[in-house]
Design an enzyme around this catalytic site. Structure first.
Site, PDB file in Angstrom:
ATOM      1  N   PRO A  16       0.798  -1.228   0.000  1.00 31.41           N
ATOM      2  CA  PRO A  16       0.000   0.000   0.000  1.00 31.41           C
ATOM      3  C   PRO A  16       0.831   1.279   0.000  1.00 31.41           C
ATOM      4  O   PRO A  16       1.892   1.343   0.613  1.00 31.41           O
ATOM      5  CB  PRO A  16      -0.832  -0.097   1.286  1.00 31.41           C
ATOM      6  CG  PRO A  16      -0.150  -1.111   2.124  1.00 31.41           C
ATOM      7  CD  PRO A  16       0.528  -2.063   1.177  1.00 31.41           C
ATOM      8  N   ASN A  17       0.298   2.243  -0.713  1.00 33.70           N
ATOM      9  CA  ASN A  17       0.864   3.598  -0.821  1.00 33.70           C
ATOM     10  C   ASN A  17       2.114   3.678  -1.696  1.00 33.70           C
ATOM     11  O   ASN A  17       2.592   4.776  -1.969  1.00 33.70           O
ATOM     12  CB  ASN A  17       1.149   4.224   0.561  1.00 33.70           C
ATOM     13  CG  ASN A  17      -0.122   4.392   1.367  1.00 33.70           C
ATOM     14  OD1 ASN A  17      -1.069   5.003   0.869  1.00 33.70           O
ATOM     15  ND2 ASN A  17      -0.175   3.845   2.562  1.00 33.70           N
ATOM     16  N   ARG A  24       5.374  10.898  -2.514  1.00 33.60           N
ATOM     17  CA  ARG A  24       5.198  10.522  -1.114  1.00 33.60           C
ATOM     18  C   ARG A  24       6.505  10.609  -0.335  1.00 33.60           C
ATOM     19  O   ARG A  24       7.457   9.894  -0.645  1.00 33.60           O
ATOM     20  CB  ARG A  24       4.717   9.059  -1.120  1.00 33.60           C
ATOM     21  CG  ARG A  24       4.498   8.492   0.239  1.00 33.60           C
ATOM     22  CD  ARG A  24       4.177   7.006   0.175  1.00 33.60           C
ATOM     23  NE  ARG A  24       4.036   6.524   1.519  1.00 33.60           N
ATOM     24  CZ  ARG A  24       4.323   5.305   1.925  1.00 33.60           C
ATOM     25  NH1 ARG A  24       4.739   4.404   1.063  1.00 33.60           N
ATOM     26  NH2 ARG A  24       4.188   4.973   3.177  1.00 33.60           N
ATOM     27  N   TYR A  29      11.498   8.036   0.742  1.00 36.11           N
ATOM     28  CA  TYR A  29      11.260   7.071  -0.346  1.00 36.11           C
ATOM     29  C   TYR A  29      11.838   7.494  -1.687  1.00 36.11           C
ATOM     30  O   TYR A  29      11.696   6.762  -2.670  1.00 36.11           O
ATOM     31  CB  TYR A  29       9.748   6.808  -0.463  1.00 36.11           C
ATOM     32  CG  TYR A  29       9.139   6.325   0.840  1.00 36.11           C
ATOM     33  CD1 TYR A  29       9.656   5.206   1.491  1.00 36.11           C
ATOM     34  CD2 TYR A  29       8.067   6.998   1.439  1.00 36.11           C
ATOM     35  CE1 TYR A  29       9.125   4.775   2.698  1.00 36.11           C
ATOM     36  CE2 TYR A  29       7.530   6.565   2.645  1.00 36.11           C
ATOM     37  CZ  TYR A  29       8.066   5.460   3.271  1.00 36.11           C
ATOM     38  OH  TYR A  29       7.546   5.021   4.459  1.00 36.11           O
ATOM     39  N   ASN A  80       7.889  -5.821  -1.287  1.00 41.72           N
ATOM     40  CA  ASN A  80       7.891  -4.711  -0.334  1.00 41.72           C
ATOM     41  C   ASN A  80       6.456  -4.601   0.170  1.00 41.72           C
ATOM     42  O   ASN A  80       5.613  -3.983  -0.484  1.00 41.72           O
ATOM     43  CB  ASN A  80       8.325  -3.408  -1.002  1.00 41.72           C
ATOM     44  CG  ASN A  80       8.358  -2.260   0.000  1.00 41.72           C
ATOM     45  OD1 ASN A  80       7.876  -2.400   1.131  1.00 41.72           O
ATOM     46  ND2 ASN A  80       8.908  -1.131  -0.396  1.00 41.72           N
ATOM     47  N   ALA A  83       3.374  -0.904   4.567  1.00 37.82           N
ATOM     48  CA  ALA A  83       2.865  -0.903   5.950  1.00 37.82           C
ATOM     49  C   ALA A  83       2.444  -2.299   6.420  1.00 37.82           C
ATOM     50  O   ALA A  83       2.514  -2.603   7.623  1.00 37.82           O
ATOM     51  CB  ALA A  83       1.695   0.069   6.066  1.00 37.82           C
ATOM     52  N   HIS A  86       4.496  -4.707   8.801  1.00 38.95           N
ATOM     53  CA  HIS A  86       4.502  -4.624  10.261  1.00 38.95           C
ATOM     54  C   HIS A  86       3.234  -5.186  10.892  1.00 38.95           C
ATOM     55  O   HIS A  86       3.092  -5.167  12.111  1.00 38.95           O
ATOM     56  CB  HIS A  86       4.680  -3.149  10.677  1.00 38.95           C
ATOM     57  CG  HIS A  86       5.688  -2.419   9.833  1.00 38.95           C
ATOM     58  ND1 HIS A  86       7.008  -2.793   9.793  1.00 38.95           N
ATOM     59  CD2 HIS A  86       5.560  -1.376   8.958  1.00 38.95           C
ATOM     60  CE1 HIS A  86       7.658  -1.986   8.940  1.00 38.95           C
ATOM     61  NE2 HIS A  86       6.799  -1.128   8.427  1.00 38.95           N
ATOM     62  N   ASP A  93       1.694 -15.709   5.740  1.00 35.26           N
ATOM     63  CA  ASP A  93       1.244 -17.078   5.482  1.00 35.26           C
ATOM     64  C   ASP A  93       1.187 -17.370   3.986  1.00 35.26           C
ATOM     65  O   ASP A  93       1.504 -18.485   3.549  1.00 35.26           O
ATOM     66  CB  ASP A  93      -0.127 -17.322   6.124  1.00 35.26           C
ATOM     67  CG  ASP A  93      -0.043 -17.424   7.648  1.00 35.26           C
ATOM     68  OD1 ASP A  93       1.076 -17.520   8.183  1.00 35.26           O
ATOM     69  OD2 ASP A  93      -1.110 -17.401   8.303  1.00 35.26           O
ATOM     70  N   GLU A 104      12.874  -9.519   0.766  1.00 30.27           N
ATOM     71  CA  GLU A 104      12.055  -8.418   1.290  1.00 30.27           C
ATOM     72  C   GLU A 104      12.816  -7.120   1.042  1.00 30.27           C
ATOM     73  O   GLU A 104      13.991  -7.019   1.401  1.00 30.27           O
ATOM     74  CB  GLU A 104      11.843  -8.644   2.794  1.00 30.27           C
ATOM     75  CG  GLU A 104      11.101  -7.522   3.483  1.00 30.27           C
ATOM     76  CD  GLU A 104      11.056  -7.714   5.002  1.00 30.27           C
ATOM     77  OE1 GLU A 104      11.532  -8.747   5.516  1.00 30.27           O
ATOM     78  OE2 GLU A 104      10.549  -6.799   5.675  1.00 30.27           O
ATOM     79  N   HIS A 106      12.823  -2.828   1.334  1.00 30.22           N
ATOM     80  CA  HIS A 106      12.271  -1.548   1.800  1.00 30.22           C
ATOM     81  C   HIS A 106      13.146  -0.430   1.273  1.00 30.22           C
ATOM     82  O   HIS A 106      14.379  -0.517   1.339  1.00 30.22           O
ATOM     83  CB  HIS A 106      12.227  -1.483   3.332  1.00 30.22           C
ATOM     84  CG  HIS A 106      11.363  -2.556   3.898  1.00 30.22           C
ATOM     85  ND1 HIS A 106       9.995  -2.494   3.857  1.00 30.22           N
ATOM     86  CD2 HIS A 106      11.682  -3.744   4.450  1.00 30.22           C
ATOM     87  CE1 HIS A 106       9.505  -3.603   4.379  1.00 30.22           C
ATOM     88  NE2 HIS A 106      10.493  -4.380   4.744  1.00 30.22           N
ATOM     89  N   LEU A 107      12.495   0.605   0.768  1.00 26.53           N
ATOM     90  CA  LEU A 107      13.243   1.764   0.272  1.00 26.53           C
ATOM     91  C   LEU A 107      13.999   2.436   1.410  1.00 26.53           C
ATOM     92  O   LEU A 107      15.174   2.778   1.291  1.00 26.53           O
ATOM     93  CB  LEU A 107      12.257   2.745  -0.366  1.00 26.53           C
ATOM     94  CG  LEU A 107      11.568   2.197  -1.619  1.00 26.53           C
ATOM     95  CD1 LEU A 107      10.169   2.763  -1.747  1.00 26.53           C
ATOM     96  CD2 LEU A 107      12.384   2.498  -2.852  1.00 26.53           C
ATOM     97  N   SER A 108      13.306   2.661   2.513  1.00 31.65           N
ATOM     98  CA  SER A 108      13.924   3.286   3.684  1.00 31.65           C
ATOM     99  C   SER A 108      14.495   2.194   4.589  1.00 31.65           C
ATOM    100  O   SER A 108      14.137   1.019   4.459  1.00 31.65           O
ATOM    101  CB  SER A 108      12.875   4.111   4.443  1.00 31.65           C
ATOM    102  OG  SER A 108      11.863   3.266   4.954  1.00 31.65           O
ATOM    103  N   ARG A 113      13.984   3.835  11.831  1.00 32.70           N
ATOM    104  CA  ARG A 113      12.781   4.666  11.910  1.00 32.70           C
ATOM    105  C   ARG A 113      11.997   4.359  13.190  1.00 32.70           C
ATOM    106  O   ARG A 113      12.554   3.853  14.152  1.00 32.70           O
ATOM    107  CB  ARG A 113      11.962   4.474  10.617  1.00 32.70           C
ATOM    108  CG  ARG A 113      12.765   4.928   9.381  1.00 32.70           C
ATOM    109  CD  ARG A 113      11.951   4.849   8.116  1.00 32.70           C
ATOM    110  NE  ARG A 113      10.803   5.747   8.173  1.00 32.70           N
ATOM    111  CZ  ARG A 113       9.776   5.681   7.311  1.00 32.70           C
ATOM    112  NH1 ARG A 113       9.771   4.766   6.344  1.00 32.70           N
ATOM    113  NH2 ARG A 113       8.767   6.516   7.420  1.00 32.70           N
ATOM    114  N   ARG A 117       8.070   0.233  13.124  1.00 35.55           N
ATOM    115  CA  ARG A 117       8.522  -0.253  11.805  1.00 35.55           C
ATOM    116  C   ARG A 117       9.648  -1.286  11.922  1.00 35.55           C
ATOM    117  O   ARG A 117      10.067  -1.874  10.922  1.00 35.55           O
ATOM    118  CB  ARG A 117       9.015   0.907  10.934  1.00 35.55           C
ATOM    119  CG  ARG A 117       7.917   1.859  10.543  1.00 35.55           C
ATOM    120  CD  ARG A 117       8.416   2.912   9.557  1.00 35.55           C
ATOM    121  NE  ARG A 117       7.594   4.091   9.615  1.00 35.55           N
ATOM    122  CZ  ARG A 117       6.453   4.267   8.942  1.00 35.55           C
ATOM    123  NH1 ARG A 117       6.016   3.330   8.124  1.00 35.55           N
ATOM    124  NH2 ARG A 117       5.745   5.367   9.075  1.00 35.55           N
TER     125      ARG A 117
END
Ligand code: DQA
Length: 150
Positions: A16-17, A24, A29, A80, A83, A86, A93, A104, A106-108, A113, A117
């Site tokens: 999401p997002n 954003r 990001y 990725n 949200a 977390h 699953d 996995e 993540h940009l950040s 953080r 997170r």
């Protein structure tokens, strides 16, 4: 009969997002859009002899379904979960159903953080986590998968 010359398929799932990348929180990001990232992944995949399909959704159930549909169809996963990293036992699953190397991304750097997170429901079932390298993280993930499935 399986054709061994066929390119290996990699599924890339964005949570999401991430459709809002570019607009954003660029301090976290970066300035690349999701289309930029997906285009770069496709270009890199072609050079590595891989085929990439990309998927983004803001809905947990849709992400679960696309992963379920990939069972037996792909050789590697880049995810990725944004949200949902977390919070989502359902996505965890679903990833477990795949049984393929999973990176996995993540940009950040989620570990630098807010404390909420720091926990990932994917990290301990993934092959590796790349966190904090921006959009390049996806490309490193693709290179890693190319080696892992060679
Ligand atoms: C993110 C980090 C998450 O905590 C956040 O909710 C995101 C993006 C990242 O790529 O850095 O949406 O997964």
């Amino acid at each position: 009969m399986a054709d061994s010359r066929q390119n290996s398929s990699i599924l890339v799932v964005h949570g999401p997002n991430l459709n809002m990348l570019g607009k954003r929180e660029p301090e976290h990001y970066g300035s690349q859009t999701l289309d930029d990232i997906n285009d770069a992944l496709r270009a890199k995949a072609a050079g590595l002899g891989l085929e990439v399909s990309t998927f983004q959704s803001n809905h947990e159930g849709e992400i679960v379904e696309v992963i379920q549909d990939a069972v037996g169809q792909i050789q590697g996963l880049i995810i990725n979960p944004a949200a949902y990293t977390h919070t989502s036992v359902a996505i965890r699953d679903a990833v477990l159903l795949l049984n393929v190397p999973t990176i996995e991304v993540h940009l950040s750097n989620i570990h630098k953080r807010e404390p909420f997170r720091h926990r990932s429901f994917i990290a301990d079932i993934a092959t590796a986590q790349i966190s904090g390298l921006g959009a390049s993280g996806y490309l490193f993930a693709l290179e890693a998968l190319a080696q892992l499935i060679a």
